[in-house]
Design a protein around this motif. Structure first.
Motif, PDB file in Angstrom:
ATOM      1  N   LYS A   1      -1.829  -3.917  -3.766  1.00  0.00           N
ATOM      2  CA  LYS A   1      -1.803  -2.579  -4.156  1.00  0.00           C
ATOM      3  C   LYS A   1      -0.560  -1.847  -3.245  1.00  0.00           C
ATOM      4  O   LYS A   1       0.020  -0.776  -3.922  1.00  0.00           O
TER       5      LYS A   1
ATOM      6  N   VAL B   1      -6.640  -1.821  -8.421  1.00  0.00           N
ATOM      7  CA  VAL B   1      -7.024  -3.177  -7.926  1.00  0.00           C
ATOM      8  C   VAL B   1      -8.570  -3.127  -7.145  1.00  0.00           C
ATOM      9  O   VAL B   1      -8.881  -2.136  -6.705  1.00  0.00           O
TER      10      VAL B   1
ATOM     11  N   ALA C   1       2.454  -2.709  -5.429  1.00  0.00           N
ATOM     12  CA  ALA C   1       2.314  -2.025  -6.868  1.00  0.00           C
ATOM     13  C   ALA C   1       1.188  -0.843  -6.860  1.00  0.00           C
ATOM     14  O   ALA C   1       0.359  -1.147  -7.222  1.00  0.00           O
TER      15      ALA C   1
ATOM     16  N   LEU D   1       2.814  -9.197 -13.102  1.00  0.00           N
ATOM     17  CA  LEU D   1       2.649  -7.893 -13.304  1.00  0.00           C
ATOM     18  C   LEU D   1       3.070  -7.018 -14.782  1.00  0.00           C
ATOM     19  O   LEU D   1       2.253  -6.626 -15.517  1.00  0.00           O
TER      20      LEU D   1
ATOM     21  N   GLN E   1       0.970   1.541  -8.524  1.00  0.00           N
ATOM     22  CA  GLN E   1       0.339   1.830 -10.098  1.00  0.00           C
ATOM     23  C   GLN E   1      -0.794   1.015 -10.537  1.00  0.00           C
ATOM     24  O   GLN E   1      -1.397   1.294 -11.262  1.00  0.00           O
ATOM     25  N   LEU E   2      -0.927  -0.134  -9.694  1.00  0.00           N
ATOM     26  CA  LEU E   2      -2.130  -1.070 -10.084  1.00  0.00           C
ATOM     27  C   LEU E   2      -3.439  -0.769  -9.837  1.00  0.00           C
ATOM     28  O   LEU E   2      -3.575  -0.439  -8.611  1.00  0.00           O
TER      29      LEU E   2
ATOM     30  N   PRO F   1      -2.979  -2.811 -16.441  1.00  0.00           N
ATOM     31  CA  PRO F   1      -2.517  -2.856 -15.030  1.00  0.00           C
ATOM     32  C   PRO F   1      -3.750  -2.820 -14.030  1.00  0.00           C
ATOM     33  O   PRO F   1      -4.056  -1.618 -13.027  1.00  0.00           O
ATOM     34  N   GLN F   2      -4.650  -3.477 -14.173  1.00  0.00           N
ATOM     35  CA  GLN F   2      -5.724  -3.736 -13.584  1.00  0.00           C
ATOM     36  C   GLN F   2      -5.918  -5.120 -13.060  1.00  0.00           C
ATOM     37  O   GLN F   2      -5.955  -6.088 -13.807  1.00  0.00           O
ATOM     38  N   ALA F   3      -6.238  -5.344 -11.522  1.00  0.00           N
ATOM     39  CA  ALA F   3      -6.209  -6.719 -11.160  1.00  0.00           C
ATOM     40  C   ALA F   3      -7.380  -6.732 -10.327  1.00  0.00           C
ATOM     41  O   ALA F   3      -8.036  -5.815  -9.773  1.00  0.00           O
TER      42      ALA F   3
ATOM     43  N   ALA G   1       1.395  -8.068 -17.704  1.00  0.00           N
ATOM     44  CA  ALA G   1      -0.143  -8.075 -17.718  1.00  0.00           C
ATOM     45  C   ALA G   1      -0.358  -7.328 -18.846  1.00  0.00           C
ATOM     46  O   ALA G   1       0.085  -6.044 -18.941  1.00  0.00           O
TER      47      ALA G   1
END
Ligand code: GLN
Length: 272
Positions: free
Chosen positions: A125, A133, A128, A102, A130-131, A108-110, A105
């Motif tokens: 999620k 998802v 993390a 992360l 702040q990610l 921050p988008q998965a 990355a």
């Protein structure tokens, strides 16, 4: 019937001791320690009848997780039903690896492709927050289970219904991961897994079709520097690495599971 007798019955039917204790605790809405301390408590008639049914189902190979309706994954208790694969401990490796990646990355988008119960997306999620998802599945029934799990844990995920990358048309991500179906058609293990959704276990053929679709579709959905992480069978490491190289990814890496078997392969999309 007393608890001690109910547990003896389980042994006679070949149901493992721990499974029997967890099943009976679930049926009686008690925890295991209560059960162990009260082995002379008597089951009511309806409980004794329900016990026979549960035992027969477990003895016939139905996963314990379906019978009790839940399974823990990376510290999250998740609702599961026969619409989704039972989350496996080895899949936690995929999440651990994603979390390590992360900080590097590109965004921050998965995305978790083929999320099933939502296990991978939700664990990511939860660890993390702040990610952003996104999670996809072809099965509306699976997405309903995943949404319920998100609600249960108060986790905000974007859910998309569709076939692999087709669910995320026009979108690019900073990280992508998937535990796709990868068992080959005709693999003898499938018989033991007959209670779970076959579409979540095998794509048919050599078992690589879903992995191929994920690798081949990835370039149009990854940002430069984004990693694609894939769970696969213990004998598919070379094939997945070859797919990644052929699609233009940077050098692939493979990680082993707790049993020491190659289980996850990933590679970066170049240019980061
Ligand atoms: N790891 C699972 C099993 O072998 C298979 C999961 C999958 O196909 N993604 O039981």
């Amino acid at each position: 019937m007393r608890i001690s007798h109910a547990l003896q019955q389980a042994r006679a039917q070949g149901v493992a001791r721990l499974d029997a204790q967890l099943l009976l605790a679930h049926l009686l809405q008690r925890d295991r320690s209560w059960l162990l301390a009260h082995d002379d408590a008597v089951l009511a008639e309806d409980q004794a009848n329900a016990w026979q049914t549960l035992l027969a189902r477990r003895a016939a190979g139905e996963p314990l997780a379906y019978l009790v309706g839940q399974r823990e994954f990376r510290g999250l208790m998740l609702q599961v039903s026969a619409a989704v694969l039972v989350p496996r401990p080895e899949t936690e490796l995929l999440v651990d690896w994603a979390l390590e990646l992360l900080p590097q990355a590109p965004l921050p988008q998965a995305i978790d492709l083929g999320t099933g119960s939502g296990a991978v997306a939700l664990a990511l999620k939860a660890a993390a927050p702040q990610l952003a998802v996104t999670a996809t599945d072809l099965s509306a029934a699976a997405l309903a289970v995943a949404r319920a799990n998100a609600a249960r844990h108060g986790l905000d995920i974007t859910w998309l219904e569709g076939d692999w990358w087709a669910a995320a048309i026009g979108r690019r991500f900073g990280l992508a991961l998937s535990n796709p179906p990868y068992i080959a058609a005709g693999d003898p293990h499938l018989a033991a897994l007959r209670h779970e959704p076959q579409a979540a276990l095998t794509p048919g053929g050599d078992g690589l079709d879903a992995l191929r679709a994920l690798v081949e579709g990835a370039p149009g959905h990854l940002l430069p520097g984004a990693w694609l992480l894939l769970e696969h069978g213990h004998d598919q490491q070379a094939a997945v690495q070859a797919l990644l190289r052929a699609a233009g990814f940077g050098p692939p890496e493979t990680r082993t599971d707790l049993a020491g078997l190659p289980r996850c392969t990933g590679a970066p999309w170049p240019g980061g």
